[in-house]
Design a protein around this motif. Structure first.
Motif, PDB file in Angstrom:
ATOM      1  N   ALA A  19       0.979  -2.382  -6.989  1.00 35.42           N
ATOM      2  CA  ALA A  19       0.526  -1.888  -8.295  1.00 35.42           C
ATOM      3  C   ALA A  19      -0.626  -0.899  -8.136  1.00 35.42           C
ATOM      4  O   ALA A  19      -0.671   0.139  -8.806  1.00 35.42           O
ATOM      5  CB  ALA A  19       0.101  -3.068  -9.174  1.00 35.42           C
ATOM      6  N   ALA A  20      -1.550  -1.213  -7.203  1.00 32.60           N
ATOM      7  CA  ALA A  20      -2.694  -0.317  -6.966  1.00 32.60           C
ATOM      8  C   ALA A  20      -2.216   1.047  -6.463  1.00 32.60           C
ATOM      9  O   ALA A  20      -2.764   2.085  -6.847  1.00 32.60           O
ATOM     10  CB  ALA A  20      -3.653  -0.953  -5.964  1.00 32.60           C
ATOM     11  N   LEU A  21      -1.194   1.029  -5.611  1.00 34.02           N
ATOM     12  CA  LEU A  21      -0.651   2.307  -5.114  1.00 34.02           C
ATOM     13  C   LEU A  21      -0.016   3.097  -6.258  1.00 34.02           C
ATOM     14  O   LEU A  21      -0.224   4.304  -6.382  1.00 34.02           O
ATOM     15  CB  LEU A  21       0.399   2.060  -4.017  1.00 34.02           C
ATOM     16  N   ARG A  22       0.749   2.408  -7.092  1.00 39.54           N
ATOM     17  CA  ARG A  22       1.414   3.082  -8.226  1.00 39.54           C
ATOM     18  C   ARG A  22       0.391   3.663  -9.191  1.00 39.54           C
ATOM     19  O   ARG A  22       0.559   4.770  -9.670  1.00 39.54           O
ATOM     20  CB  ARG A  22       2.342   2.098  -8.959  1.00 39.54           C
ATOM     21  N   GLU A  23      -0.684   2.897  -9.427  1.00 42.03           N
ATOM     22  CA  GLU A  23      -1.765   3.391 -10.302  1.00 42.03           C
ATOM     23  C   GLU A  23      -2.344   4.711  -9.817  1.00 42.03           C
ATOM     24  O   GLU A  23      -2.838   5.519 -10.601  1.00 42.03           O
ATOM     25  CB  GLU A  23      -2.918   2.376 -10.344  1.00 42.03           C
ATOM     26  N   ARG A  24      -2.336   4.897  -8.492  1.00 40.12           N
ATOM     27  CA  ARG A  24      -2.847   6.143  -7.911  1.00 40.12           C
ATOM     28  C   ARG A  24      -1.764   7.226  -7.852  1.00 40.12           C
ATOM     29  O   ARG A  24      -1.964   8.271  -7.216  1.00 40.12           O
ATOM     30  CB  ARG A  24      -3.370   5.861  -6.485  1.00 40.12           C
ATOM     31  N   GLY A  25      -0.621   6.930  -8.485  1.00 44.30           N
ATOM     32  CA  GLY A  25       0.455   7.923  -8.530  1.00 44.30           C
ATOM     33  C   GLY A  25       1.218   8.055  -7.219  1.00 44.30           C
ATOM     34  O   GLY A  25       1.883   9.057  -6.973  1.00 44.30           O
ATOM     35  N   LEU A  26       1.094   7.021  -6.361  1.00 41.76           N
ATOM     36  CA  LEU A  26       1.773   7.106  -5.054  1.00 41.76           C
ATOM     37  C   LEU A  26       3.138   6.428  -5.106  1.00 41.76           C
ATOM     38  O   LEU A  26       3.293   5.350  -5.665  1.00 41.76           O
ATOM     39  CB  LEU A  26       0.902   6.453  -3.980  1.00 41.76           C
ATOM     40  N   ARG A  27       4.102   7.073  -4.493  1.00 38.38           N
ATOM     41  CA  ARG A  27       5.460   6.584  -4.420  1.00 38.38           C
ATOM     42  C   ARG A  27       5.520   5.420  -3.417  1.00 38.38           C
ATOM     43  O   ARG A  27       4.819   5.439  -2.412  1.00 38.38           O
ATOM     44  CB  ARG A  27       6.340   7.732  -3.900  1.00 38.38           C
ATOM     45  N   ILE A  28       6.347   4.416  -3.726  1.00 40.97           N
ATOM     46  CA  ILE A  28       6.501   3.302  -2.774  1.00 40.97           C
ATOM     47  C   ILE A  28       7.788   3.525  -1.981  1.00 40.97           C
ATOM     48  O   ILE A  28       8.848   2.982  -2.319  1.00 40.97           O
ATOM     49  CB  ILE A  28       6.558   1.930  -3.490  1.00 40.97           C
ATOM     50  N   SER A  29       7.694   4.310  -0.920  1.00 38.47           N
ATOM     51  CA  SER A  29       8.865   4.539  -0.064  1.00 38.47           C
ATOM     52  C   SER A  29       9.128   3.272   0.750  1.00 38.47           C
ATOM     53  O   SER A  29       8.246   2.401   0.859  1.00 38.47           O
ATOM     54  CB  SER A  29       8.593   5.705   0.874  1.00 38.47           C
ATOM     55  N   THR A  30      10.314   3.187   1.327  1.00 35.45           N
ATOM     56  CA  THR A  30      10.629   1.996   2.154  1.00 35.45           C
ATOM     57  C   THR A  30       9.652   1.842   3.326  1.00 35.45           C
ATOM     58  O   THR A  30       9.109   0.746   3.512  1.00 35.45           O
ATOM     59  CB  THR A  30      12.094   2.044   2.638  1.00 35.45           C
ATOM     60  N   PRO A  31       9.395   2.903   4.103  1.00 38.82           N
ATOM     61  CA  PRO A  31       8.425   2.719   5.203  1.00 38.82           C
ATOM     62  C   PRO A  31       7.048   2.272   4.696  1.00 38.82           C
ATOM     63  O   PRO A  31       6.414   1.403   5.306  1.00 38.82           O
ATOM     64  CB  PRO A  31       8.316   4.114   5.841  1.00 38.82           C
ATOM     65  N   ARG A  32       6.609   2.825   3.588  1.00 36.15           N
ATOM     66  CA  ARG A  32       5.289   2.458   3.051  1.00 36.15           C
ATOM     67  C   ARG A  32       5.248   0.981   2.690  1.00 36.15           C
ATOM     68  O   ARG A  32       4.290   0.276   2.990  1.00 36.15           O
ATOM     69  CB  ARG A  32       4.961   3.328   1.828  1.00 36.15           C
ATOM     70  N   ARG A  33       6.322   0.514   2.068  1.00 36.41           N
ATOM     71  CA  ARG A  33       6.396  -0.888   1.690  1.00 36.41           C
ATOM     72  C   ARG A  33       6.435  -1.785   2.921  1.00 36.41           C
ATOM     73  O   ARG A  33       5.767  -2.821   2.976  1.00 36.41           O
ATOM     74  CB  ARG A  33       7.666  -1.108   0.841  1.00 36.41           C
ATOM     75  N   LEU A  34       7.205  -1.360   3.922  1.00 36.50           N
ATOM     76  CA  LEU A  34       7.320  -2.146   5.159  1.00 36.50           C
ATOM     77  C   LEU A  34       5.967  -2.250   5.875  1.00 36.50           C
ATOM     78  O   LEU A  34       5.589  -3.327   6.358  1.00 36.50           O
ATOM     79  CB  LEU A  34       8.357  -1.522   6.102  1.00 36.50           C
ATOM     80  N   VAL A  35       5.248  -1.131   5.938  1.00 29.49           N
ATOM     81  CA  VAL A  35       3.942  -1.121   6.611  1.00 29.49           C
ATOM     82  C   VAL A  35       2.977  -2.048   5.868  1.00 29.49           C
ATOM     83  O   VAL A  35       2.280  -2.869   6.472  1.00 29.49           O
ATOM     84  CB  VAL A  35       3.382   0.322   6.703  1.00 29.49           C
ATOM     85  N   LEU A  36       2.999  -1.952   4.558  1.00 32.72           N
ATOM     86  CA  LEU A  36       2.123  -2.789   3.740  1.00 32.72           C
ATOM     87  C   LEU A  36       2.457  -4.284   3.934  1.00 32.72           C
ATOM     88  O   LEU A  36       1.557  -5.115   4.148  1.00 32.72           O
ATOM     89  CB  LEU A  36       2.289  -2.377   2.274  1.00 32.72           C
ATOM     90  N   GLU A  37       3.740  -4.608   3.903  1.00 39.54           N
ATOM     91  CA  GLU A  37       4.172  -6.000   4.128  1.00 39.54           C
ATOM     92  C   GLU A  37       3.728  -6.501   5.502  1.00 39.54           C
ATOM     93  O   GLU A  37       3.238  -7.621   5.640  1.00 39.54           O
ATOM     94  CB  GLU A  37       5.703  -6.106   4.033  1.00 39.54           C
ATOM     95  N   ALA A  38       3.902  -5.660   6.513  1.00 38.08           N
ATOM     96  CA  ALA A  38       3.557  -6.065   7.879  1.00 38.08           C
ATOM     97  C   ALA A  38       2.048  -6.300   8.004  1.00 38.08           C
ATOM     98  O   ALA A  38       1.612  -7.216   8.708  1.00 38.08           O
ATOM     99  CB  ALA A  38       4.013  -5.011   8.883  1.00 38.08           C
ATOM    100  N   LEU A  39       1.249  -5.490   7.295  1.00 34.89           N
ATOM    101  CA  LEU A  39      -0.208  -5.704   7.328  1.00 34.89           C
ATOM    102  C   LEU A  39      -0.572  -7.019   6.649  1.00 34.89           C
ATOM    103  O   LEU A  39      -1.483  -7.728   7.090  1.00 34.89           O
ATOM    104  CB  LEU A  39      -0.951  -4.539   6.656  1.00 34.89           C
ATOM    105  N   PHE A  40       0.163  -7.365   5.590  1.00 30.15           N
ATOM    106  CA  PHE A  40      -0.063  -8.657   4.929  1.00 30.15           C
ATOM    107  C   PHE A  40       0.259  -9.818   5.853  1.00 30.15           C
ATOM    108  O   PHE A  40      -0.414 -10.842   5.841  1.00 30.15           O
ATOM    109  CB  PHE A  40       0.781  -8.767   3.653  1.00 30.15           C
ATOM    110  N   GLU A  41       1.301  -9.638   6.645  1.00 26.48           N
ATOM    111  CA  GLU A  41       1.743 -10.733   7.523  1.00 26.48           C
ATOM    112  C   GLU A  41       0.919 -10.845   8.805  1.00 26.48           C
ATOM    113  O   GLU A  41       0.893 -11.894   9.436  1.00 26.48           O
ATOM    114  CB  GLU A  41       3.225 -10.533   7.887  1.00 26.48           C
ATOM    115  N   ALA A  42       0.269  -9.756   9.190  1.00 21.32           N
ATOM    116  CA  ALA A  42      -0.498  -9.749  10.446  1.00 21.32           C
ATOM    117  C   ALA A  42      -1.657 -10.727  10.366  1.00 21.32           C
ATOM    118  O   ALA A  42      -2.236 -10.927   9.297  1.00 21.32           O
ATOM    119  CB  ALA A  42      -1.015  -8.343  10.743  1.00 21.32           C
ATOM    120  N   GLU A  43      -2.004 -11.316  11.492  1.00 21.40           N
ATOM    121  CA  GLU A  43      -3.110 -12.292  11.493  1.00 21.40           C
ATOM    122  C   GLU A  43      -4.468 -11.638  11.705  1.00 21.40           C
ATOM    123  O   GLU A  43      -5.492 -12.260  11.527  1.00 21.40           O
ATOM    124  CB  GLU A  43      -2.853 -13.352  12.552  1.00 21.40           C
ATOM    125  N   GLY A  44      -4.447 -10.394  12.109  1.00 23.64           N
ATOM    126  CA  GLY A  44      -5.708  -9.674  12.319  1.00 23.64           C
ATOM    127  C   GLY A  44      -5.387  -8.196  12.381  1.00 23.64           C
ATOM    128  O   GLY A  44      -4.289  -7.784  12.034  1.00 23.64           O
TER     129      GLY A  44
END
Lengths: 151, 151
Positions: A19-44
């Motif tokens: 939602a924060a990305l969309r608020e800034r007018g940024l498109r949620i491409s598949t790679p962008r979503r994947l990178v974001l998900e992976a950062l959420f899952e990372a332990e550090g």
């Protein structure tokens, strides 16, 4: 990129971050979503190369997306010794780090954990130290205790 | 290269440094002598690129010589923010540094200047911090006082 001293965006969940990305007018491409998900899952903090391998994405695309996330205030990068820069989400506030040059151990600290250290630096030199982007480097208790020949 | 925690060679003059190299069985080639002289003349840590330009030497040759000087305990390198690694002689003992991410200022400190900061890190986390190789990064008094928009 100079790491920002500005307060970053607060978010708890992947949906908040999207939602924060969309608020800034940024498109949620598949790679962008994947990178974001992976950062959420990372332990550090993780490197772009690690993410690219894990997600089977081009490393340049991962870098571009990490940069966008950082410019948008959702992620940050840090440098641990001689290794590649590492990336981490900052939705719960930025963290500071201790890094052991001996064994590579990383200790992630909550924002105020280094306040007494910061106060000593301020008192002595007037510098406002910040260990989010370039952590404190040294030897962890184990490496500091072992004889130099064994390191 | 992992910066050494071993005590380095003490020397005051260029002749002392050359003698220390010879004692280690190292040849004093012209580039090696030039690099050593330039480090003596430098007012603070310098990059290999800067030395190569100034001495009109191949940058790879400068790097090789800096590495030899470091392995022999005569020089050390450090990292200031995102810039290239910088090199410095350690004949009078290693120095520690403060680096301003705002304006790029570097403050060179005598070995014990950061002892109270180091003690705070030890007290809180048991880490033996060392700011020779990866200095303390933050904002200098001037940058810390100026509003974020003007940095």
């Amino acid at each position: 990129m100079l790491a920002s001293y500005a307060p970053s965006v607060r978010f708890e969940t992947l949906d908040d971050a999207l939602a924060a990305l969309r608020e800034r007018g940024l498109r949620i491409s598949t790679p962008r979503r994947l990178v974001l998900e992976a950062l959420f899952e990372a332990e550090g903090p993780v490197s772009a190369e690690h993410l690219a391998r894990r997600l089977e994405l081009d490393v340049a695309s991962v870098y571009r997306n990490l940069e966008t996330l950082e410019r948008s205030g959702l992620a940050a990068h840090l440098h641990l010794g001689h290794g590649p820069s590492l990336h981490v989400l900052v939705g719960r506030g930025e963290r500071e780090y201790l890094y052991c040059e001996g064994c590579g151990a990383v200790e992630t600290l909550v924002p105020d954990a280094l306040d007494r250290v910061r106060a000593e630096v301020r008192r002595g030199f007037g510098y406002e130290a910040r260990f989010t982007h370039f952590p404190i480097v040294g030897l962890c208790p184990k490496c500091a205790a072992s004889p130099p020949g064994r390191r």
